[in-house]
Motif scaffolding. Structure first.
Motif, PDB file in Angstrom:
ATOM      1  N   ALA A 166       0.807  -1.221   0.000  1.00  0.00           N
ATOM      2  CA  ALA A 166       0.000   0.000   0.000  1.00  0.00           C
ATOM      3  C   ALA A 166       0.835   1.265   0.000  1.00  0.00           C
ATOM      4  CB  ALA A 166      -0.947   0.009   1.199  1.00  0.00           C
ATOM      5  N   ASN A 167       2.129   1.149   0.321  1.00  0.00           N
ATOM      6  CA  ASN A 167       3.007   2.316   0.179  1.00  0.00           C
ATOM      7  C   ASN A 167       4.466   1.869   0.073  1.00  0.00           C
ATOM      8  OD1 ASN A 167       3.904   1.818   2.801  1.00  0.00           O
ATOM      9  ND2 ASN A 167       3.232   3.770   3.635  1.00  0.00           N
ATOM     10  N   ASP A 168       5.327   2.810  -0.247  1.00  0.00           N
ATOM     11  CA  ASP A 168       6.737   2.495  -0.477  1.00  0.00           C
ATOM     12  C   ASP A 168       7.461   2.061   0.793  1.00  0.00           C
ATOM     13  OD1 ASP A 168       6.489   3.111  -3.174  1.00  0.00           O
ATOM     14  OD2 ASP A 168       7.155   5.191  -2.911  1.00  0.00           O
ATOM     15  N   LEU A 169       7.024   2.567   1.944  1.00  0.00           N
ATOM     16  CA  LEU A 169       7.678   2.171   3.192  1.00  0.00           C
ATOM     17  C   LEU A 169       7.440   0.691   3.473  1.00  0.00           C
ATOM     18  CD1 LEU A 169       6.919   5.255   5.471  1.00  0.00           C
ATOM     19  CD2 LEU A 169       9.046   4.701   4.289  1.00  0.00           C
ATOM     20  N   GLN A 170       6.211   0.234   3.255  1.00  0.00           N
ATOM     21  CA  GLN A 170       5.937  -1.194   3.392  1.00  0.00           C
ATOM     22  C   GLN A 170       6.813  -1.997   2.429  1.00  0.00           C
ATOM     23  OE1 GLN A 170       1.752  -1.659   2.640  1.00  0.00           O
ATOM     24  NE2 GLN A 170       1.231  -1.688   4.808  1.00  0.00           N
ATOM     25  N   ALA A 171       6.919  -1.512   1.180  1.00  0.00           N
ATOM     26  CA  ALA A 171       7.728  -2.217   0.180  1.00  0.00           C
ATOM     27  C   ALA A 171       9.179  -2.301   0.617  1.00  0.00           C
ATOM     28  CB  ALA A 171       7.613  -1.514  -1.178  1.00  0.00           C
ATOM     29  N   LEU A 172       9.690  -1.230   1.241  1.00  0.00           N
ATOM     30  CA  LEU A 172      11.060  -1.251   1.743  1.00  0.00           C
ATOM     31  C   LEU A 172      11.210  -2.305   2.837  1.00  0.00           C
ATOM     32  CD1 LEU A 172      13.718   0.273   1.227  1.00  0.00           C
ATOM     33  CD2 LEU A 172      13.090   1.813   3.104  1.00  0.00           C
ATOM     34  N   GLY A 173      10.179  -2.463   3.665  1.00  0.00           N
ATOM     35  CA  GLY A 173      10.177  -3.510   4.669  1.00  0.00           C
ATOM     36  C   GLY A 173      10.194  -4.897   4.042  1.00  0.00           C
ATOM     37  N   VAL A 174       9.461  -5.068   2.922  1.00  0.00           N
ATOM     38  CA  VAL A 174       9.476  -6.345   2.203  1.00  0.00           C
ATOM     39  C   VAL A 174      10.873  -6.618   1.638  1.00  0.00           C
ATOM     40  CG1 VAL A 174       8.558  -7.588   0.191  1.00  0.00           C
ATOM     41  CG2 VAL A 174       7.008  -6.296   1.676  1.00  0.00           C
ATOM     42  N   TYR A 175      11.534  -5.569   1.139  1.00  0.00           N
ATOM     43  CA  TYR A 175      12.923  -5.724   0.669  1.00  0.00           C
ATOM     44  C   TYR A 175      13.788  -6.327   1.779  1.00  0.00           C
ATOM     45  CZ  TYR A 175      13.023  -3.105  -3.813  1.00  0.00           C
ATOM     46  OH  TYR A 175      12.876  -2.705  -5.113  1.00  0.00           O
ATOM     47  N   GLU A 176      13.648  -5.792   2.997  1.00  0.00           N
ATOM     48  CA  GLU A 176      14.465  -6.270   4.108  1.00  0.00           C
ATOM     49  C   GLU A 176      14.079  -7.699   4.484  1.00  0.00           C
ATOM     50  OE1 GLU A 176      17.273  -6.253   7.293  1.00  0.00           O
ATOM     51  OE2 GLU A 176      17.088  -5.336   5.312  1.00  0.00           O
ATOM     52  N   ALA A 177      12.768  -8.008   4.446  1.00  0.00           N
ATOM     53  CA  ALA A 177      12.320  -9.370   4.725  1.00  0.00           C
ATOM     54  C   ALA A 177      12.945 -10.352   3.735  1.00  0.00           C
ATOM     55  CB  ALA A 177      10.790  -9.446   4.661  1.00  0.00           C
ATOM     56  N   ALA A 178      12.958  -9.972   2.465  1.00  0.00           N
ATOM     57  CA  ALA A 178      13.549 -10.827   1.434  1.00  0.00           C
ATOM     58  C   ALA A 178      15.049 -11.007   1.671  1.00  0.00           C
ATOM     59  CB  ALA A 178      13.286 -10.229   0.055  1.00  0.00           C
ATOM     60  N   ARG A 179      15.740  -9.919   2.055  1.00  0.00           N
ATOM     61  CA  ARG A 179      17.182 -10.007   2.306  1.00  0.00           C
ATOM     62  C   ARG A 179      17.468 -10.953   3.460  1.00  0.00           C
ATOM     63  NH1 ARG A 179      21.145  -8.348   5.515  1.00  0.00           N
ATOM     64  NH2 ARG A 179      19.667  -7.407   6.985  1.00  0.00           N
ATOM     65  N   LEU A 180      16.705 -10.839   4.535  1.00  0.00           N
ATOM     66  CA  LEU A 180      16.917 -11.685   5.706  1.00  0.00           C
ATOM     67  C   LEU A 180      16.658 -13.161   5.407  1.00  0.00           C
ATOM     68  CD1 LEU A 180      15.302  -9.428   8.467  1.00  0.00           C
ATOM     69  CD2 LEU A 180      17.740  -9.885   8.138  1.00  0.00           C
ATOM     70  N   ASP A 181      15.691 -13.421   4.514  1.00  0.00           N
ATOM     71  CA  ASP A 181      15.347 -14.811   4.190  1.00  0.00           C
ATOM     72  C   ASP A 181      16.067 -15.331   2.948  1.00  0.00           C
ATOM     73  OD1 ASP A 181      13.732 -14.713   6.362  1.00  0.00           O
ATOM     74  OD2 ASP A 181      11.830 -14.939   5.301  1.00  0.00           O
ATOM     75  N   GLY A 182      16.999 -14.540   2.409  1.00  0.00           N
ATOM     76  CA  GLY A 182      17.774 -14.976   1.259  1.00  0.00           C
ATOM     77  C   GLY A 182      16.970 -15.097  -0.019  1.00  0.00           C
ATOM     78  N   VAL A 183      15.940 -14.260  -0.158  1.00  0.00           N
ATOM     79  CA  VAL A 183      15.092 -14.262  -1.367  1.00  0.00           C
ATOM     80  C   VAL A 183      15.528 -13.112  -2.263  1.00  0.00           C
ATOM     81  CG1 VAL A 183      12.739 -14.031  -2.243  1.00  0.00           C
ATOM     82  CG2 VAL A 183      13.155 -15.292  -0.119  1.00  0.00           C
ATOM     83  N   ARG A 184      15.837 -13.401  -3.493  1.00  0.00           N
ATOM     84  CA  ARG A 184      16.343 -12.377  -4.414  1.00  0.00           C
ATOM     85  C   ARG A 184      15.195 -11.643  -5.110  1.00  0.00           C
ATOM     86  NH1 ARG A 184      19.577 -15.558  -8.549  1.00  0.00           N
ATOM     87  NH2 ARG A 184      17.861 -17.033  -8.115  1.00  0.00           N
ATOM     88  N   ILE A 185      15.356 -10.321  -5.207  1.00  0.00           N
ATOM     89  CA  ILE A 185      14.407  -9.455  -5.925  1.00  0.00           C
ATOM     90  C   ILE A 185      15.101  -8.953  -7.190  1.00  0.00           C
ATOM     91  CG2 ILE A 185      13.072  -7.295  -5.813  1.00  0.00           C
ATOM     92  CD1 ILE A 185      13.000  -7.607  -2.768  1.00  0.00           C
ATOM     93  N   PRO A 186      14.519  -9.127  -8.380  1.00  0.00           N
ATOM     94  CA  PRO A 186      13.193  -9.672  -8.693  1.00  0.00           C
ATOM     95  C   PRO A 186      13.222 -11.144  -9.115  1.00  0.00           C
ATOM     96  CG  PRO A 186      14.044  -8.609 -10.635  1.00  0.00           C
ATOM     97  CD  PRO A 186      15.127  -8.504  -9.583  1.00  0.00           C
TER      98      PRO A 186
END
Length: 347
Positions: A256-276
């Motif tokens: 719903a906003n860019d701040l949430q998306a930035l949090g998802v970026y960090e979640a992906a980094r912590l879990d070793g998930v590559r974007i995109p």
């Protein structure tokens, strides 16, 4: 008929009273116009009001209670914690500067409704108008402003605008639709949505746009993929990690906003998930950091600066006694595709 305390006659020099008639003569306006300016009433063109205010300042006049004679525009935020607020302030300030208005900024530290102290201060200041950003004024507060002829414009309202309260927003539903369609067109079917509080129309509209796109594509909605989160990095991090740890995790997340998306970026980094490569992410707002994220973020651009400027122009029109062409203005959103979205790896 005027309301509130009648203005005291200003003094000129030693003991000499500067009368309303003399103020009118010096400013080149009528005496009733001067009275309206002194009492903070609308129906006076901004240029005329400023001319009268200039005469008052030149002769050292101050309104009762010590309030300044400088014309101000009141800007109220529920919180000032991100670049989102800065973009709106920039738009308001630009218009205010063009019209020689000062901007008074109030932060309510996360509360949505201003307290009694704020109301009393505003009624004393008698600003040219009030812009409430992501805030809720009570019916009583709105009535008090109206009684003192202080125009109110709501920007990105948190609730349905009352009656004919002028408001400014963005095409949130279209933004949610465009973001989800983009992910569907790339081949994603396990698309998650992180919404903000659904009692707020802007968040509800983005979620509804997501649902409409999924429905139009005949893609079933998995309730586990829809989360109501907070509109901050922490919300995106917590709910992003929960989504990525599902037995069948999403291949894309729309927030719903860019701040949430930035949090998802960090979640992906912590879990070793590559974007995109393994997860596509789409934000909403297009704040300045999105183009410098790693990778640069695909997002829905919300014209925040224009929204602030539009609200300020509406205040100026109302303060001058001119009717608005539209009481509800919605500015267009736009999908900005960068590098955080790609086809799912199984495609």
């Amino acid at each position: 008929m005027t309301t509130g305390t009648a203005p005291q006659a200003p003094r000129e020099g030693r003991g000499r009273v500067l009368t309303v008639a003399k103020i009118a003569r010096l400013a080149g306006v009528s005496a009733p116009t001067v009275s309206r300016v002194l009492n903070g009433q609308t129906g006076v063109a901004l240029e005329t009001r400023q001319r009268v205010e200039a005469v008052l300042r030149e002769h050292g006049y101050r309104r009762p209670g010590g309030a300044s004679s400088i014309a101000v525009l009141e800007l109220v935020f529920h919180a000032l914690e991100s670049l989102w607020a800065l973009e709106i302030i920039r738009g308001v300030e630009k218009v205010a500067r063009e019209h020689d208005l000062a901007v008074v900024l109030t932060e309510m530290q996360g509360r949505l409704t201003p307290g009694r102290a704020w109301t009393e201060q505003v009624l004393t200041r008698r600003p040219t108008g009030v812009i409430a950003v992501f805030s809720e004024l009570t019916v009583a507060q709105q009535s008090q402003l109206a009684t003192r002829s202080i125009p109110l414009v709501v920007l990105d309202p948190t609730g349905e605008p009352l009656h004919q309260t002028p408001s400014v927003g963005a095409t949130n539903w279209n933004g949610g639709l465009a973001a989800t369609r983009h992910l569907l067109d790339l081949g994603h079917r396990r698309i998650a949505m992180l919404s903000g509080p659904t009692e707020w129309p802007c968040c509800r509209a983005r979620l509804d746009g997501y649902r409409a796109a999924m429905d139009a594509a005949d893609v079933p909605l998995d309730p586990e993929l829809v989360r109501i989160s907070t509109l901050y990095v922490e919300g995106g991090l917590a709910d992003g990690r929960a989504l990525l740890r599902l037995p069948d995790p999403p291949t894309a997340i729309f927030t719903a906003n860019d701040l949430q998306a930035l949090g998802v970026y960090e979640a992906a980094r912590l879990d070793g998930v590559r974007i995109p490569e393994e997860l596509s992410v789409v934000g909403f707002d297009d704040l300045s950091f999105t183009r410098w994220s790693g990778p640069p973020m695909t997002t829905v651009r919300q014209p925040l600066e224009r929204m602030g400027a539009t609200a300020a122009r509406m205040i100026i029109e109302l303060a001058a006694g001119r009717p608005l062409e539209q009481h509800r203005v919605e500015l267009a959103t736009e999908l900005v595709v960068r590098e955080s979205t790609a086809a799912p790896s199984e495609c």
